[in-house]
Design a protein around this motif. Structure first.
Motif, PDB file in Angstrom:
ATOM      1  N   VAL A   1       0.916  -1.234  -0.069  1.00 27.92           N
ATOM      2  CA  VAL A   1       0.302  -0.139  -0.041  1.00 27.92           C
ATOM      3  C   VAL A   1       1.004   1.368  -0.137  1.00 27.92           C
ATOM      4  CG1 VAL A   1      -1.716   1.392   1.016  1.00 27.92           C
ATOM      5  CG2 VAL A   1      -1.510  -1.385   1.067  1.00 27.92           C
ATOM      6  N   ASP A   2       1.868   1.524   0.647  1.00 29.61           N
ATOM      7  CA  ASP A   2       2.917   2.222   0.383  1.00 29.61           C
ATOM      8  C   ASP A   2       3.504   2.222  -0.764  1.00 29.61           C
ATOM      9  OD1 ASP A   2       2.158   2.542   3.522  1.00 29.61           O
ATOM     10  OD2 ASP A   2       4.161   1.003   4.169  1.00 29.61           O
ATOM     11  N   ILE A   3       3.845   1.516  -1.216  1.00 33.08           N
ATOM     12  CA  ILE A   3       4.373   1.645  -2.220  1.00 33.08           C
ATOM     13  C   ILE A   3       3.239   2.212  -3.698  1.00 33.08           C
ATOM     14  CG2 ILE A   3       5.270   0.443  -4.430  1.00 33.08           C
ATOM     15  CD1 ILE A   3       6.551  -2.148  -1.803  1.00 33.08           C
TER      16      ILE A   3
ATOM     17  N   GLN B   1      13.515  15.392   0.682  1.00 30.48           N
ATOM     18  CA  GLN B   1      13.530  14.383   0.928  1.00 30.48           C
ATOM     19  C   GLN B   1      12.594  13.344   1.160  1.00 30.48           C
ATOM     20  OE1 GLN B   1      15.794  16.839   1.971  1.00 30.48           O
ATOM     21  NE2 GLN B   1      16.915  16.658   1.631  1.00 30.48           N
ATOM     22  N   GLN B   2      12.134  14.156   2.362  1.00 34.91           N
ATOM     23  CA  GLN B   2      11.100  13.433   2.714  1.00 34.91           C
ATOM     24  C   GLN B   2      10.054  12.788   1.266  1.00 34.91           C
ATOM     25  OE1 GLN B   2      10.847  11.746   6.078  1.00 34.91           O
ATOM     26  NE2 GLN B   2       8.767  10.548   4.914  1.00 34.91           N
ATOM     27  N   VAL B   3       9.505  13.699   1.020  1.00 36.97           N
ATOM     28  CA  VAL B   3       8.340  13.521  -0.573  1.00 36.97           C
ATOM     29  C   VAL B   3       9.448  12.264  -1.132  1.00 36.97           C
ATOM     30  CG1 VAL B   3       7.768  14.238  -2.589  1.00 36.97           C
ATOM     31  CG2 VAL B   3       7.728  15.984   0.233  1.00 36.97           C
ATOM     32  N   GLN B   4      10.273  12.025  -1.226  1.00 35.63           N
ATOM     33  CA  GLN B   4      11.557  11.113  -1.963  1.00 35.63           C
ATOM     34  C   GLN B   4      11.127  10.495  -1.683  1.00 35.63           C
ATOM     35  OE1 GLN B   4      15.075  12.759  -2.006  1.00 35.63           O
ATOM     36  NE2 GLN B   4      15.054  13.237  -4.273  1.00 35.63           N
ATOM     37  N   LYS B   5      10.806   9.713  -0.182  1.00 31.38           N
ATOM     38  CA  LYS B   5      10.593   8.646   0.618  1.00 31.38           C
ATOM     39  C   LYS B   5       9.294   7.761  -0.262  1.00 31.38           C
ATOM     40  CE  LYS B   5      14.678   9.384   4.004  1.00 31.38           C
ATOM     41  NZ  LYS B   5      14.537  10.129   5.372  1.00 31.38           N
ATOM     42  N   TYR B   6       8.739   9.125   0.865  1.00 35.00           N
ATOM     43  CA  TYR B   6       6.957   9.049   0.176  1.00 35.00           C
ATOM     44  C   TYR B   6       6.846   8.677  -0.908  1.00 35.00           C
ATOM     45  CZ  TYR B   6       5.917  11.439   4.715  1.00 35.00           C
ATOM     46  OH  TYR B   6       5.410  11.703   6.025  1.00 35.00           O
ATOM     47  N   GLU B   7       7.459   9.163  -1.884  1.00 38.93           N
ATOM     48  CA  GLU B   7       7.136   8.664  -3.063  1.00 38.93           C
ATOM     49  C   GLU B   7       7.530   7.381  -3.911  1.00 38.93           C
ATOM     50  OE1 GLU B   7       8.562  11.856  -5.767  1.00 38.93           O
ATOM     51  OE2 GLU B   7       6.814  12.935  -5.530  1.00 38.93           O
ATOM     52  N   SER B   8       9.022   6.318  -2.644  1.00 36.28           N
ATOM     53  CA  SER B   8       9.886   5.646  -2.956  1.00 36.28           C
ATOM     54  C   SER B   8       8.394   4.115  -2.359  1.00 36.28           C
ATOM     55  CB  SER B   8      10.381   4.783  -2.769  1.00 36.28           C
ATOM     56  OG  SER B   8      10.927   5.169  -1.116  1.00 36.28           O
ATOM     57  N   GLY B   9       8.057   4.753  -1.251  1.00 36.89           N
ATOM     58  CA  GLY B   9       6.854   4.207  -0.588  1.00 36.89           C
ATOM     59  C   GLY B   9       8.385   3.169   0.628  1.00 36.89           C
TER      60      GLY B   9
ATOM     61  N   ASN C   1       8.504   5.482   3.341  1.00 41.54           N
ATOM     62  CA  ASN C   1       7.748   5.681   4.626  1.00 41.54           C
ATOM     63  C   ASN C   1       6.980   5.933   4.228  1.00 41.54           C
ATOM     64  OD1 ASN C   1      10.318   6.217   5.121  1.00 41.54           O
ATOM     65  ND2 ASN C   1      10.438   8.553   5.836  1.00 41.54           N
ATOM     66  N   ARG C   2       6.023   5.071   5.145  1.00 41.44           N
ATOM     67  CA  ARG C   2       4.288   5.489   5.355  1.00 41.44           C
ATOM     68  C   ARG C   2       4.400   6.826   5.347  1.00 41.44           C
ATOM     69  NH1 ARG C   2       2.001   0.976   9.115  1.00 41.44           N
ATOM     70  NH2 ARG C   2       2.899  -0.654   7.062  1.00 41.44           N
TER      71      ARG C   2
ATOM     72  N   ALA D   1       3.827   5.548  -5.091  1.00 39.53           N
ATOM     73  CA  ALA D   1       3.532   5.823  -6.772  1.00 39.53           C
ATOM     74  C   ALA D   1       2.619   7.034  -7.226  1.00 39.53           C
ATOM     75  CB  ALA D   1       3.484   4.641  -7.828  1.00 39.53           C
ATOM     76  N   ARG D   2       1.448   6.528  -6.841  1.00 43.57           N
ATOM     77  CA  ARG D   2       0.221   7.595  -7.043  1.00 43.57           C
ATOM     78  C   ARG D   2       0.112   9.556  -6.720  1.00 43.57           C
ATOM     79  NH1 ARG D   2      -4.003   6.477 -10.333  1.00 43.57           N
ATOM     80  NH2 ARG D   2      -5.581   6.908  -9.239  1.00 43.57           N
ATOM     81  N   ILE D   3       1.204   9.369  -5.268  1.00 45.71           N
ATOM     82  CA  ILE D   3       1.451  10.567  -5.109  1.00 45.71           C
ATOM     83  C   ILE D   3       2.645  11.271  -6.746  1.00 45.71           C
ATOM     84  CG2 ILE D   3       2.998  12.331  -3.308  1.00 45.71           C
ATOM     85  CD1 ILE D   3       1.562  10.526  -0.870  1.00 45.71           C
TER      86      ILE D   3
END
Length: 131
Positions: A9-11, A40-48, A50-51, A15-17
């Motif tokens: 789900v995080d991945i 950097q936090q946005v990068q982590k979210y986009e890669s899945g 970080n939740r 990817a949708r973000i």
């Protein structure tokens, strides 16, 4: 690249973000600033890796002009296909390869009313013969 421990789900949401942000022509830095994060936090979210919290996802949806459900749309189909990662990044690219698609992609984010954007998306699906 996703780690073994990353939740599907995080991945998918990441990817949708990324797909929404790119389609809107917004950089990671711009999105981060709008929702009070680092790029950097946005990068982590986009890669899945970080939740994304519900409050951050809500803020992103408001800034990007989509309903919060957008980030989960299609997840069930993706899971059924058992893909290692959702193939979302090619959709905006393929769409904008046509002149009309590029025009729509430029104009669509300028429509401020979410209900109008949903109606346009519905109309396009109907014209394309999709349910």
């Amino acid at each position: 690249m996703a780690r073994q421990s990353d939740h599907p789900v995080d991945i998918y949401v990441g990817a949708r973000i990324k797909a929404c942000r790119k389609t809107s022509g917004i950089s990671q830095t711009e999105l981060a600033k709008a929702v009070d994060l680092t790029f950097q936090q946005v990068q982590k979210y986009e890669s899945g890796s970080n939740r994304v919290s519900a409050s951050v996802l809500f803020d992103m949806s408001r800034f990007l002009g989509v309903q919060i459900g957008y980030f989960f749309d299609g997840y069930d189909v993706w899971v059924e296909k058992n893909d290692p990662r959702p193939e979302l990044d090619n959709r905006p690219r393929t769409f904008t390869l046509t002149g009309e698609g590029a025009d729509i992609a430029d104009a669509f984010p300028k429509i401020k009313e979410p209900a109008q954007r949903r109606k346009i998306a519905e109309l396009v699906r109907i014209l394309a013969g999709e349910p």
